[in-house]
Design a protein around this motif. Structure first.
Motif, PDB file in Angstrom:
ATOM      1  N   ASP A 173       0.832  -1.210   0.000  1.00 18.48           N
ATOM      2  CA  ASP A 173       0.000   0.000   0.000  1.00 18.48           C
ATOM      3  C   ASP A 173       0.865   1.258   0.000  1.00 18.48           C
ATOM      4  O   ASP A 173       0.631   2.197  -0.768  1.00 18.48           O
ATOM      5  CB  ASP A 173      -0.895   0.021   1.246  1.00 18.48           C
ATOM      6  CG  ASP A 173      -2.226  -0.675   1.013  1.00 18.48           C
ATOM      7  OD1 ASP A 173      -2.640  -0.811  -0.148  1.00 18.48           O
ATOM      8  OD2 ASP A 173      -2.849  -1.098   2.010  1.00 18.48           O
ATOM      9  N   GLN A 174       1.862   1.282   0.870  1.00 21.89           N
ATOM     10  CA  GLN A 174       2.725   2.448   0.992  1.00 21.89           C
ATOM     11  C   GLN A 174       3.508   2.694  -0.296  1.00 21.89           C
ATOM     12  O   GLN A 174       3.661   3.839  -0.735  1.00 21.89           O
ATOM     13  CB  GLN A 174       3.692   2.269   2.165  1.00 21.89           C
ATOM     14  CG  GLN A 174       3.038   2.330   3.528  1.00 21.89           C
ATOM     15  CD  GLN A 174       4.004   1.996   4.648  1.00 21.89           C
ATOM     16  OE1 GLN A 174       4.959   1.248   4.453  1.00 21.89           O
ATOM     17  NE2 GLN A 174       3.763   2.555   5.823  1.00 21.89           N
ATOM     18  N   LEU A 175       3.990   1.626  -0.892  1.00 23.48           N
ATOM     19  CA  LEU A 175       4.787   1.759  -2.114  1.00 23.48           C
ATOM     20  C   LEU A 175       3.976   2.397  -3.240  1.00 23.48           C
ATOM     21  O   LEU A 175       4.432   3.348  -3.897  1.00 23.48           O
ATOM     22  CB  LEU A 175       5.306   0.380  -2.553  1.00 23.48           C
ATOM     23  CG  LEU A 175       6.435  -0.214  -1.706  1.00 23.48           C
ATOM     24  CD1 LEU A 175       6.687  -1.661  -2.097  1.00 23.48           C
ATOM     25  CD2 LEU A 175       7.713   0.610  -1.865  1.00 23.48           C
ATOM     26  N   PHE A 176       2.771   1.883  -3.470  1.00 23.05           N
ATOM     27  CA  PHE A 176       1.982   2.401  -4.583  1.00 23.05           C
ATOM     28  C   PHE A 176       1.374   3.771  -4.260  1.00 23.05           C
ATOM     29  O   PHE A 176       1.117   4.568  -5.170  1.00 23.05           O
ATOM     30  CB  PHE A 176       0.927   1.383  -5.005  1.00 23.05           C
ATOM     31  CG  PHE A 176       1.503   0.279  -5.843  1.00 23.05           C
ATOM     32  CD1 PHE A 176       1.786   0.482  -7.177  1.00 23.05           C
ATOM     33  CD2 PHE A 176       1.794  -0.958  -5.281  1.00 23.05           C
ATOM     34  CE1 PHE A 176       2.348  -0.510  -7.957  1.00 23.05           C
ATOM     35  CE2 PHE A 176       2.350  -1.968  -6.054  1.00 23.05           C
ATOM     36  CZ  PHE A 176       2.633  -1.749  -7.399  1.00 23.05           C
ATOM     37  N   ALA A 186       9.636   4.741  -9.484  1.00 25.74           N
ATOM     38  CA  ALA A 186       9.049   3.438  -9.809  1.00 25.74           C
ATOM     39  C   ALA A 186       9.058   2.576  -8.552  1.00 25.74           C
ATOM     40  O   ALA A 186       9.678   2.927  -7.543  1.00 25.74           O
ATOM     41  CB  ALA A 186       9.836   2.755 -10.931  1.00 25.74           C
ATOM     42  N   VAL A 187       8.375   1.444  -8.631  1.00 27.70           N
ATOM     43  CA  VAL A 187       8.393   0.454  -7.557  1.00 27.70           C
ATOM     44  C   VAL A 187       9.102  -0.792  -8.078  1.00 27.70           C
ATOM     45  O   VAL A 187       8.773  -1.293  -9.161  1.00 27.70           O
ATOM     46  CB  VAL A 187       6.958   0.084  -7.114  1.00 27.70           C
ATOM     47  CG1 VAL A 187       6.992  -1.028  -6.068  1.00 27.70           C
ATOM     48  CG2 VAL A 187       6.229   1.306  -6.570  1.00 27.70           C
ATOM     49  N   ALA A 188      10.095  -1.274  -7.348  1.00 31.63           N
ATOM     50  CA  ALA A 188      10.772  -2.527  -7.679  1.00 31.63           C
ATOM     51  C   ALA A 188      10.168  -3.608  -6.789  1.00 31.63           C
ATOM     52  O   ALA A 188      10.332  -3.584  -5.571  1.00 31.63           O
ATOM     53  CB  ALA A 188      12.276  -2.410  -7.429  1.00 31.63           C
ATOM     54  N   ILE A 189       9.486  -4.563  -7.402  1.00 36.82           N
ATOM     55  CA  ILE A 189       8.641  -5.462  -6.612  1.00 36.82           C
ATOM     56  C   ILE A 189       8.454  -6.796  -7.323  1.00 36.82           C
ATOM     57  O   ILE A 189       8.550  -6.868  -8.556  1.00 36.82           O
ATOM     58  CB  ILE A 189       7.265  -4.775  -6.373  1.00 36.82           C
ATOM     59  CG1 ILE A 189       6.390  -5.559  -5.402  1.00 36.82           C
ATOM     60  CG2 ILE A 189       6.552  -4.497  -7.684  1.00 36.82           C
ATOM     61  CD1 ILE A 189       5.113  -4.803  -4.999  1.00 36.82           C
ATOM     62  N   ILE A 206      -1.052   2.159 -14.026  1.00 36.06           N
ATOM     63  CA  ILE A 206       0.282   1.644 -13.698  1.00 36.06           C
ATOM     64  C   ILE A 206       0.684   0.570 -14.697  1.00 36.06           C
ATOM     65  O   ILE A 206      -0.130  -0.261 -15.085  1.00 36.06           O
ATOM     66  CB  ILE A 206       0.312   1.085 -12.261  1.00 36.06           C
ATOM     67  CG1 ILE A 206       0.098   2.219 -11.250  1.00 36.06           C
ATOM     68  CG2 ILE A 206       1.642   0.371 -11.977  1.00 36.06           C
ATOM     69  CD1 ILE A 206       0.004   1.764  -9.818  1.00 36.06           C
ATOM     70  N   GLU A 207       1.929   0.599 -15.122  1.00 32.69           N
ATOM     71  CA  GLU A 207       2.401  -0.408 -16.070  1.00 32.69           C
ATOM     72  C   GLU A 207       3.737  -1.006 -15.642  1.00 32.69           C
ATOM     73  O   GLU A 207       4.525  -0.365 -14.941  1.00 32.69           O
ATOM     74  CB  GLU A 207       2.518   0.186 -17.471  1.00 32.69           C
ATOM     75  CG  GLU A 207       3.559   1.273 -17.627  1.00 32.69           C
ATOM     76  CD  GLU A 207       3.587   1.843 -19.032  1.00 32.69           C
ATOM     77  OE1 GLU A 207       2.670   1.518 -19.815  1.00 32.69           O
ATOM     78  OE2 GLU A 207       4.520   2.607 -19.347  1.00 32.69           O
TER      79      GLU A 207
END
Length: 261
Positions: A173-176, A186-189, A206-207
């Motif tokens: 949740d926090q990341l997005f 960006a998010v590395a996940i 989001i992509e």
């Protein structure tokens, strides 16, 4: 009375024989959490236990097999397998050193990735309108903002080696939320976490950026001794895992996402 007793014994014997024929497999895995495939820290099996155990339990049920789980420090899992103190362990990527004392599912002389228990692949995810480029080594973004990642996940080391600044957070949740606010580039996940989260929350803006940051397959492995003594059971376990893995992950991922948020 004697005649009735004999009939009763004949009736119960097949049931007793069937009950005693149920095989118990002793499997070891790490006592350190590896979300979402192995949950919790310590010697006890967590609740929920993790996707890898969900998959193993489903496979075992279809084969009428019981599994006894033992949690140990990672190196001791492998030591116990080499010493035949356990029948197998999970989840392990392939390497030649381990293959000297452990069996992996193999097809045509190569490890059969279709029978894996897990895939851990990491991707960058960005807002569609954001300018972010990734060539597999170098990340380019407007404003040189950091990349968000789950606190303590292995991808942090990979990003640091590529000299990519990171901002670690506890939850998906926090990341997005930070991505939406443009606080991060960006998010590395892990893709299985991100894809499920995006679908669940209907995040159409989001992509995923290709290529992946990293990809590794992980397996249930067995000691040579156990495979030699139970070749048919070993093959059936691997095939059952390959058959039901994706269904179990898709069905149960929501449970683990809610645990992390």
């Amino acid at each position: 009375m004697h005649y009735l007793f004999l009939i009763l014994v004949m009736f119960l014997n097949p049931i007793a024989a069937h009950a005693s024929s149920i095989k118990t497999i002793k499997l070891a895995y790490s006592d350190i959490e590896s979300f979402p495939f192995q949950m919790g820290n310590g010697t006890s099996v967590a609740k929920p236990p993790g996707l890898s155990i969900d998959i193993l339990e489903h496979a075992a049920t279809t084969l009428n097999v019981n599994i006894e789980y033992i949690r140990l420090p990672g190196k001791r899992v492998l030591h116990h397998m080499k010493a035949n103190q356990v029948d197998g362990g999970f989840i392990f990527s392939y390497n030649q050193k381990r293959a000297k004392y452990a069996d992996y599912p193999v097809k045509d002389g190569q490890v059969d990735s279709t029978l894996r228990i897990a895939t851990l692949d990491y991707f960058f995810y960005k807002l569609k309108e954001q300018e972010v480029k990734w060539d597999g080594t170098k990340l380019e973004s407007v404003g040189n903002r950091p990349v968000g990642a789950h606190n303590g996940f292995s991808i942090i080391n990979k990003l640091k080696k590529n000299e990519i600044s990171t901002l670690e957070m506890e939850s998906t949740d926090q990341l997005f939320a930070m991505l939406k606010k443009r606080r991060i580039a960006a998010v590395a996940i892990q893709s299985n976490i991100a894809d499920s989260y995006i679908k669940e929350n209907e995040l159409s803006n989001i992509e995923k950026i290709t290529p992946p940051i990293s990809t590794k397959y992980y397996y249930l492995i067995f000691s040579h001794k156990f495979t030699k003594e139970n070749p048919e059971l070993v093959q059936k376990m691997w095939k059952a895992i390959g058959k039901i893995r994706d269904e179990i992950i898709a069905r149960n991922m929501k449970t683990y996402l809610s645990e992390s948020n």
